[in-house]
Design an enzyme around this catalytic site. Structure first.
Site, PDB file in Angstrom:
ATOM      1  N   ASP A   1     -14.218  14.183  -4.272  1.00  0.00           N
ATOM      2  CA  ASP A   1     -14.422  15.368  -5.113  1.00  0.00           C
ATOM      3  C   ASP A   1     -15.717  15.155  -5.898  1.00  0.00           C
ATOM      4  O   ASP A   1     -16.433  14.178  -5.659  1.00  0.00           O
ATOM      5  CB  ASP A   1     -13.206  15.556  -6.046  1.00  0.00           C
ATOM      6  CG  ASP A   1     -12.950  17.034  -6.371  1.00  0.00           C
ATOM      7  OD1 ASP A   1     -13.925  17.733  -6.726  1.00  0.00           O
ATOM      8  OD2 ASP A   1     -11.796  17.474  -6.272  1.00  0.00           O
TER       9      ASP A   1
ATOM     10  N   THR B   1     -11.097   6.818  11.263  1.00  0.00           N
ATOM     11  CA  THR B   1     -11.009   6.328  12.646  1.00  0.00           C
ATOM     12  C   THR B   1     -10.412   7.365  13.593  1.00  0.00           C
ATOM     13  O   THR B   1     -10.393   7.173  14.790  1.00  0.00           O
ATOM     14  CB  THR B   1     -10.187   5.022  12.728  1.00  0.00           C
ATOM     15  OG1 THR B   1      -8.997   5.193  11.966  1.00  0.00           O
ATOM     16  CG2 THR B   1     -10.962   3.844  12.199  1.00  0.00           C
TER      17      THR B   1
ATOM     18  N   ASP C   1      -3.776   4.159  -1.902  1.00  0.00           N
ATOM     19  CA  ASP C   1      -4.681   4.677  -0.869  1.00  0.00           C
ATOM     20  C   ASP C   1      -4.685   6.198  -0.876  1.00  0.00           C
ATOM     21  O   ASP C   1      -4.082   6.832  -0.020  1.00  0.00           O
ATOM     22  CB  ASP C   1      -4.227   4.120   0.493  1.00  0.00           C
ATOM     23  CG  ASP C   1      -5.188   4.463   1.615  1.00  0.00           C
ATOM     24  OD1 ASP C   1      -6.355   4.799   1.319  1.00  0.00           O
ATOM     25  OD2 ASP C   1      -4.776   4.389   2.786  1.00  0.00           O
TER      26      ASP C   1
ATOM     27  N   ARG D   1       3.882  -1.048  10.443  1.00  0.00           N
ATOM     28  CA  ARG D   1       5.067  -1.130  11.301  1.00  0.00           C
ATOM     29  C   ARG D   1       5.456  -2.510  11.811  1.00  0.00           C
ATOM     30  O   ARG D   1       6.659  -2.800  11.876  1.00  0.00           O
ATOM     31  CB  ARG D   1       4.919  -0.116  12.456  1.00  0.00           C
ATOM     32  CG  ARG D   1       5.101   1.321  11.960  1.00  0.00           C
ATOM     33  CD  ARG D   1       4.518   2.334  12.907  1.00  0.00           C
ATOM     34  NE  ARG D   1       3.053   2.264  12.918  1.00  0.00           N
ATOM     35  CZ  ARG D   1       2.283   3.038  13.677  1.00  0.00           C
ATOM     36  NH1 ARG D   1       2.828   3.918  14.493  1.00  0.00           N
ATOM     37  NH2 ARG D   1       0.963   2.935  13.609  1.00  0.00           N
TER      38      ARG D   1
ATOM     39  N   LYS E   1       0.845  -1.199   0.000  1.00  0.00           N
ATOM     40  CA  LYS E   1       0.000   0.000   0.000  1.00  0.00           C
ATOM     41  C   LYS E   1       0.877   1.245   0.000  1.00  0.00           C
ATOM     42  O   LYS E   1       1.778   1.389   0.825  1.00  0.00           O
ATOM     43  CB  LYS E   1      -0.880   0.032   1.245  1.00  0.00           C
ATOM     44  CG  LYS E   1      -1.705   1.317   1.374  1.00  0.00           C
ATOM     45  CD  LYS E   1      -2.678   1.246   2.517  1.00  0.00           C
ATOM     46  CE  LYS E   1      -2.185   1.892   3.779  1.00  0.00           C
ATOM     47  NZ  LYS E   1      -2.320   3.354   3.817  1.00  0.00           N
TER      48      LYS E   1
ATOM     49  N   LYS F   1      -7.660   8.028  -1.136  1.00  0.00           N
ATOM     50  CA  LYS F   1      -8.927   8.498  -0.537  1.00  0.00           C
ATOM     51  C   LYS F   1      -9.527   9.686  -1.307  1.00  0.00           C
ATOM     52  O   LYS F   1      -9.721  10.776  -0.766  1.00  0.00           O
ATOM     53  CB  LYS F   1      -8.720   8.879   0.921  1.00  0.00           C
ATOM     54  CG  LYS F   1      -8.244   7.724   1.796  1.00  0.00           C
ATOM     55  CD  LYS F   1      -8.187   8.120   3.258  1.00  0.00           C
ATOM     56  CE  LYS F   1      -7.781   6.976   4.158  1.00  0.00           C
ATOM     57  NZ  LYS F   1      -6.382   6.535   3.999  1.00  0.00           N
TER      58      LYS F   1
HETATM   59  O1  C5P Z   1       1.900   0.749  10.952  1.00  0.00           O
HETATM   60  P1  C5P Z   1       0.449   0.367  10.964  1.00  0.00           P
HETATM   61  O2  C5P Z   1       0.212  -1.131  10.906  1.00  0.00           O
HETATM   62  O3  C5P Z   1      -0.319   1.019  12.096  1.00  0.00           O
HETATM   63  O4  C5P Z   1      -0.119   0.954   9.587  1.00  0.00           O
HETATM   64  C1  C5P Z   1      -1.486   0.900   9.253  1.00  0.00           C
HETATM   65  C2  C5P Z   1      -1.725   1.556   7.924  1.00  0.00           C
HETATM   66  O5  C5P Z   1      -3.131   1.643   7.724  1.00  0.00           O
HETATM   67  C3  C5P Z   1      -1.191   2.967   7.808  1.00  0.00           C
HETATM   68  O6  C5P Z   1      -0.837   3.171   6.432  1.00  0.00           O
HETATM   69  C4  C5P Z   1      -2.373   3.830   8.188  1.00  0.00           C
HETATM   70  O7  C5P Z   1      -2.338   5.093   7.598  1.00  0.00           O
HETATM   71  C5  C5P Z   1      -3.527   3.001   7.596  1.00  0.00           C
HETATM   72  N1  C5P Z   1      -4.828   3.250   8.201  1.00  0.00           N
HETATM   73  C6  C5P Z   1      -5.069   3.092   9.544  1.00  0.00           C
HETATM   74  N2  C5P Z   1      -6.318   3.329  10.056  1.00  0.00           N
HETATM   75  C7  C5P Z   1      -7.293   3.700   9.240  1.00  0.00           C
HETATM   76  C8  C5P Z   1      -7.082   3.854   7.879  1.00  0.00           C
HETATM   77  C9  C5P Z   1      -5.816   3.614   7.378  1.00  0.00           C
HETATM   78  O8  C5P Z   1      -4.169   2.721  10.293  1.00  0.00           O
HETATM   79  N3  C5P Z   1      -8.479   3.878   9.750  1.00  0.00           N
END
Ligand code: C5P
Length: 236
Positions: free
Chosen positions: A72, A126, A67, A217, A41, A69
């Site tokens: 418009d 979220t 991603d 991460r 992603k 999002k």
């Molecule tokens: O590092 P981590 O596992 O927290 O990354 C989660 C990914 O999902 C990040 O790219 C974050 O921006 C994305 N994301 C999220 N919560 C959301 C929508 C997208 O953590 N509600």
């Protein structure tokens, strides 16, 4: 142009989130996890810094979740989706709150692309809570808003939604077995939650009905990212 549809049916539901603006770092990470994840992603951060050329350079022939999002007017969102033909993506996000006509235009634009990406709707970010929704003039609480937008997503030809682990069960029941649930906030047992407040293990999320797990991460910051992804896959 076969990578997207072919790999969407792959048995690996792990989408590795590459959250950096550093193209060399992104390339290195992607090369190390490419055979252990189903998709990568890239989001607004990476795209704004590196554009289409950067995405092509990093993603190569690996299935891609773009991603960005989009939010418009229908004509502009449809045009943006058609413009991704140059990148060849598997999943694209748009904001479901952009309305029916926008979702229909997005679905139609996606069908016109050779890679036939699936389009998933963002319902309520979220980062927002019930008070935030009220402050921007929405009458629903978060849960009702997510539910309502998921229904609209389904009715207007999109393929699914991005949702938190705690919405999987209800949305799977509400929207049926073919609806795609793309789920971030995933943490293997014992790993640091970082800034994610409500997390779930990969296995729990899959058992509840997640279609794809967006994991950043726990993979990208592991000493051996490929092994971390393989361990997660083995845990499912
Ligand atoms: O590092 P981590 O596992 O927290 O990354 C989660 C990914 O999902 C990040 O790219 C974050 O921006 C994305 N994301 C999220 N919560 C959301 C929508 C997208 O953590 N509600």
């Amino acid at each position: 142009m076969t990578k997207s549809t072919g790999n969407l049916s792959s048995n690996n539901p792990i989408i590795c989130a590459i959250d950096t603006t550093d193209i060399a770092k992104a390339k290195k990470l992607v090369q190390s996890v490419r055979d252990s994840v189903g998709m990568i992603k890239l989001g607004l951060e990476f795209f704004t810094a590196n554009g289409v050329a950067g995405v092509r350079e990093v993603a190569g022939d690996i299935p891609l979740f773009l991603d960005l999002k989009f939010h418009d007017i229908p004509n502009t969102v449809a045009g943006a989706i058609r413009a991704t033909a140059a990148i060849n993506t598997s999943i694209i996000t748009i904001h479901a709150s952009g309305g029916k006509a926008m979702m229909q235009a997005a679905a139609k634009a996606a069908k016109s692309l050779p890679s036939s990406p699936i389009i998933v709707g963002v319902t309520a970010l979220t980062s927002l809570d019930d008070d935030d929704l009220k402050a921007i003039g929405f009458a629903n609480n978060i849960q009702n808003q997510v539910s309502k937008l998921a229904d609209l997503v389904l009715e207007n030809g999109l393929d699914g939604v991005v949702c938190s682990p705690h919405e999987i069960e209800i949305l799977r029941k509400q929207c049926g077995k073919d609806f795609k649930l793309v789920v971030p906030g995933i943490r293997p047992a014992g790993s640091a939650s970082g800034d994610q407040k409500r997390v779930m293990t990969p296995k729990e999320a899959i058992n509840l009905g997640a279609s794809y797990l967006v994991i950043g991460r726990p993979i990208t910051e592991a000493e051996n990212p490929a092994q971390a992804a393989k361990d997660i896959l083995a845990s499912l």
